[in-house]
Design a protein around this motif. Sequence first.
Motif, PDB file in Angstrom:
ATOM      1  N   ILE A   1       0.853  -1.185   0.000  1.00 46.92           N
ATOM      2  CA  ILE A   1       0.000   0.000   0.000  1.00 46.92           C
ATOM      3  C   ILE A   1       0.890   1.236   0.000  1.00 46.92           C
ATOM      4  CG2 ILE A   1      -1.717   1.327   1.281  1.00 46.92           C
ATOM      5  CD1 ILE A   1      -2.860  -1.243   2.349  1.00 46.92           C
TER       6      ILE A   1
ATOM      7  N   PHE B   1       1.468   5.464  -2.236  1.00 45.42           N
ATOM      8  CA  PHE B   1       0.962   6.411  -3.230  1.00 45.42           C
ATOM      9  C   PHE B   1       1.988   6.709  -4.319  1.00 45.42           C
ATOM     10  CE2 PHE B   1       2.343   8.687   0.525  1.00 45.42           C
ATOM     11  CZ  PHE B   1       3.068   9.776   0.083  1.00 45.42           C
TER      12      PHE B   1
ATOM     13  N   GLN C   1      -2.847   1.331  -4.723  1.00 45.59           N
ATOM     14  CA  GLN C   1      -2.388   2.723  -4.740  1.00 45.59           C
ATOM     15  C   GLN C   1      -3.390   3.644  -4.050  1.00 45.59           C
ATOM     16  OE1 GLN C   1      -1.975   4.486  -8.599  1.00 45.59           O
ATOM     17  NE2 GLN C   1      -1.020   6.341  -7.817  1.00 45.59           N
ATOM     18  N   GLU C   2      -2.903   4.407  -3.070  1.00 46.63           N
ATOM     19  CA  GLU C   2      -3.738   5.417  -2.414  1.00 46.63           C
ATOM     20  C   GLU C   2      -3.949   6.601  -3.366  1.00 46.63           C
ATOM     21  OE1 GLU C   2      -1.410   6.401   0.982  1.00 46.63           O
ATOM     22  OE2 GLU C   2      -1.926   4.594   2.089  1.00 46.63           O
TER      23      GLU C   2
ATOM     24  N   LEU D   1      -2.410   8.748   2.885  1.00 44.64           N
ATOM     25  CA  LEU D   1      -3.426   8.507   3.915  1.00 44.64           C
ATOM     26  C   LEU D   1      -2.832   8.213   5.291  1.00 44.64           C
ATOM     27  CD1 LEU D   1      -5.950   6.337   1.825  1.00 44.64           C
ATOM     28  CD2 LEU D   1      -6.219   8.716   2.564  1.00 44.64           C
TER      29      LEU D   1
ATOM     30  N   GLY E   1      -4.413   3.910   4.817  1.00 47.65           N
ATOM     31  CA  GLY E   1      -4.449   2.932   3.740  1.00 47.65           C
ATOM     32  C   GLY E   1      -5.015   1.598   4.194  1.00 47.65           C
TER      33      GLY E   1
ATOM     34  N   HIS F   1      -8.742   2.180   4.274  1.00 50.88           N
ATOM     35  CA  HIS F   1      -9.282   2.406   2.923  1.00 50.88           C
ATOM     36  C   HIS F   1      -9.375   1.085   2.151  1.00 50.88           C
ATOM     37  CE1 HIS F   1     -10.196   4.709  -0.692  1.00 50.88           C
ATOM     38  NE2 HIS F   1      -9.286   4.003  -1.338  1.00 50.88           N
ATOM     39  N   PHE F   2      -8.367   0.225   2.298  1.00 44.82           N
ATOM     40  CA  PHE F   2      -8.336  -1.047   1.568  1.00 44.82           C
ATOM     41  C   PHE F   2      -8.733  -2.224   2.455  1.00 44.82           C
ATOM     42  CE2 PHE F   2      -5.257   1.589  -0.871  1.00 44.82           C
ATOM     43  CZ  PHE F   2      -5.910   1.574  -2.099  1.00 44.82           C
TER      44      PHE F   2
ATOM     45  N   GLY G   1      -9.779  10.469   5.685  1.00 40.12           N
ATOM     46  CA  GLY G   1      -9.123   9.180   5.478  1.00 40.12           C
ATOM     47  C   GLY G   1      -7.722   9.097   6.030  1.00 40.12           C
ATOM     48  N   THR G   2      -7.136  10.227   6.423  1.00 37.41           N
ATOM     49  CA  THR G   2      -5.766  10.219   6.936  1.00 37.41           C
ATOM     50  C   THR G   2      -5.778   9.761   8.397  1.00 37.41           C
ATOM     51  OG1 THR G   2      -5.175  12.031   5.458  1.00 37.41           O
ATOM     52  CG2 THR G   2      -3.705  11.603   7.318  1.00 37.41           C
TER      53      THR G   2
END
Length: 420
Positions: free
Chosen positions: A56, A58, A84-85, A89, A94, A97-98, A218-219
């Motif tokens: 994970i 960016f 990919q972010e 994040l 991440g 998010h995933f 999201g961070t």
Amino acid sequence: MLKAVILIGGPQKGTRFRPLSFEVPKPLFPVAGVPMIQHHIEACAQVPGMQEILLIGFYQPDEPLTRFLEAAQQEFNLPIRYLQEFVPLGTGGGLYHFRDQILAGGPEAFFVLNADVCSDFPLSAMLDAYRHQPHPFLLLGTTANRTQSLNYGCIVENPQTHEVLHYVEKPSTFVSDVINCGIYLFSPEALKPLRDVFQRNQQDGQLEDSSGLWPGAGTIRLEQDVFSALAGQGQIYVHLTDGIWSQIKSAGSALYASRLYLGQYQLTHPERLAKHAPGGPRIRGNVYIHPTAKVAPSAVLGPNVSIGEGVTVGEGVRLRESIVLHGATLQEHTCVLHTIVGWGSTVGRWARVEGTPNDPNPNDPRAHMDSESLFKDGKLLPAITILGCRVRIPAEVLILNSIVLPHKELSRSFTNQIIL
């Protein structure tokens, strides 16, 4: 069934890994002959029951990263995917998010590893500790001296149960000599506190921005938002290791990590270490030489040297405590000490390229690499020498404690300078 997540981050403005990060994403920088994150992947692949490894970050999924993932999948016979972010994040964003990809297939638990650490990765020992006493969060910890502990996440544990009672990221005063290694084992339940942080961030953001979903929600910072908040609530435990460990934040620490991994190869990959053979170069200590490299028989290499693909090492060369990257040439009788020689660079005959190591105190078993600062009082501090890619060093000059940016052709000696 188990999974692993490697947090590889992404390009940032003030990176301490320049000029080397200009040419290759930092996680693919060769340390002891293989890309930095290959050490992580090898360790994960050896854990019984490992089903998938997720990266994970960016970074843009460029050709080098794609090629590496394809080769790693074939070598380790495991699915290895890059997620990919859309924006950075943080260390926990991440994961949340995933979360669907991480939890797909119902893993018992999943490892989370920061890409910028060097370790012997005691993952099986962590798994045993987790199965003996399951909890949402298990952190790998090691010890540091009182001064250096301030540079890391500090853990106060219950010495009997190993529960994390208190966690502070980079405290201003001494808290504990147990520090966070950036290597974790999480249960699926660990994602619930991440969801709580996300929802709280979203609510806080909406108070400031009435337009709807706040983009910063999201961070999530694992260390400050989760570990510090949950310490002392019976959810976070620590597994202590006395094995090798170091951060890889800069080129100097990459050279130190290369030394640690080359030492590990004695046990884990003896086939990667060069052997002294009749008619071959003289090998001192641990040395890695890529099979395509051409090394003159009168060269003296080591200890702690890594020579990359297609490198040419001429007659009488002395090479110690250095990394020589893909396609570089060291002409006859050069002396290269405590240096990283960039891709395709050339060091002319009888030149001397030397740096000053910033090693941990050998008399303190708990000492780690210091976070090097490049400057003090406006002057460049002595440190390892770095030659960027396709640098040309002329014959019979001295380059000492200097950083040379890519594509430079020097005409004279330099000491303690950044050559732009």
